[in-house]
Design an enzyme around this catalytic site. Structure first.
Site, PDB file in Angstrom:
ATOM      1  CE  LYS A  67     158.765  99.793  69.583  1.00  0.00           C
ATOM      2  NZ  LYS A  67     158.400 100.625  70.707  1.00  0.00           N
ATOM      3  CD  GLN A 111     155.339 101.960  72.522  1.00  0.00           C
ATOM      4  OE1 GLN A 111     156.156 101.110  72.179  1.00  0.00           O
ATOM      5  NE2 GLN A 111     155.101 103.040  71.808  1.00  0.00           N
ATOM      6  CG  ASP A 134     163.267 103.939  72.955  1.00  0.00           C
ATOM      7  OD1 ASP A 134     163.450 103.856  71.732  1.00  0.00           O
ATOM      8  OD2 ASP A 134     162.149 103.863  73.487  1.00  0.00           O
TER       9      ASP A 134
END
Ligand code: NAD
Length: 312
Positions: A67, A111, A134
């Site tokens: 990422k 995460q 997200d």
């Protein structure tokens, strides 16, 4: 439209179109990089993405590293916060508050999964909704269900972009989503509904999954069970999007080795489907590309810039 189901053995001379997620993701990233350059040149804004990693899970570490690399390659700023697996919830919340307040940070991603002592939902809901790239927070979940604004979760968004490219018009298509998780299955269902598909959601308690699959023009598998969906469950000509990423052990002359496998039995499905994503190289690369795309959208919203004005 797909043909009606045949009960004959699969036609091994038929091979589905392979949906090349790597190629589509590269195009999405190139478009993001172009938009980032316009944002910087025209508005003096450089989008910034912050990732918080708790613990040292090897797969998560690789994912976070990728990422960061792809964020920088697109011309954005990348911030990483690494915390020990023993971190207290209060300390994690303090880090989120710091990033929520930092104007150089436009997107924040925590995460998952998080260690047991942490209440995952409390952490997700602590993210400022406009920085929740997200799209998992309560506000963005609600916006996805009831409005057309908000941050859309990256993996389902990636699946939708692949469907739009390879199927085109989705309206009226019969779609089956296998899996009802908050991260993949449910947002996927919402996105397909928005595209006017007739959507069914199957899960671990579904009776006769094979028969449900056979009715679908579009089949999305987000289960986490390697090869569960067999070729003869698939409607001939259907489009199959395999979200599953499973590590399996396979024999090799040098002893067993690990490889990645999807939730669909690719070797049989490829002779029945009209188009299918491989694993790896299908949905996986789209997830990070969509994360970058969401970060640009977030940076635009936080600076009162119409993302449409960045188009070429
Ligand atoms: P999850 O464990 O949260 O949910 C799995 C879902 O599958 C559940 O809703 C469950 O009801 C359903 N299920 C389980 N067994 C079933 C069965 N026998 N029949 C029908 N349904 C069944 O998992 P998740 O987070 O939604 O992820 C699903 C898969 O997608 C995993 O393999 C994961 O690694 C992968 N994934 C990939 C990406 C990517 O970027 N490609 C992103 C997220 C998740």
């Amino acid at each position: 439209m797909p043909e009606s189901r045949s009960s004959m053995a699969p036609d091994t001379s038929h091979r589905a179109r392979i949906i090349d997620g790597r190629a589509t993701a590269a195009r999405v990233r190139a478009e993001v990089a172009r938009q980032v350059a316009v944002l910087a040149g025209r508005h003096g804004v450089t989008p910034g993405l912050a990732v918080i990693l708790v613990g040292a899970d090897p797969a998560s570490k690789i994912y976070v590293r990728n990422k960061g690399k792809q964020t920088r390659e697109a011309g954005m700023r990348s911030f990483e916060t690494l915390l020990p697996a023993s971190v207290a919830q209060a300390e994690l919340l303090d880090n989120i508050a710091r990033l929520n307040a930092d104007t150089a940070v436009h997107g924040i991603l925590v995460q998952l999964p998080l260690p047991r002592q942490i209440d995952e939902l409390a952490i997700i809901d602590a993210l400022a909704p406009h920085k929740d790239v997200d799209g998992f927070s309560m506000i963005n979940t609600g916006l996805l269900a009831a409005r057309s604004s908000g941050m859309v979760p990256c993996t389902p968004l990636g699946c939708l972009l692949l469907l739009k490219e390879y199927v085109g018009a989705l309206s009226g298509q019969r779609a089956l989503v296998v899996g009802r998780s908050n991260l993949v299955g449910k947002p996927m269902m919402q996105l397909l509904l928005r595209e006017h598909c007739t959507v069914t959601v199957a899960h671990s308690r579904t009776r006769d999954l094979a028969e449900e699959c056979r009715r679908a023009d579009i089949l999305i598998a987000a289960i986490g069970k390697p090869g569960l969906i067999k070729g003869d469950w698939i409607r001939p000509g259907a489009t199959v999007i395999d979200v599953g990423i499973n590590r399996i052990s396979v024999p090799s002359p040098d002893g067993p080795r690990e490889k990645l496998a999807g939730d669909v039995d690719f070797d049989t499905a490829v002779h029945v489907a009209g188009a299918i994503t491989p694993v790896p190289g299908g949905v996986g690369p789209m997830t990070i590309a969509c994360l970058l795309k969401n970060t640009v959208i977030a940076a635009c919203a936080q600076n009162h810039i119409d993302p449409g004005s960045l188009s070429g």
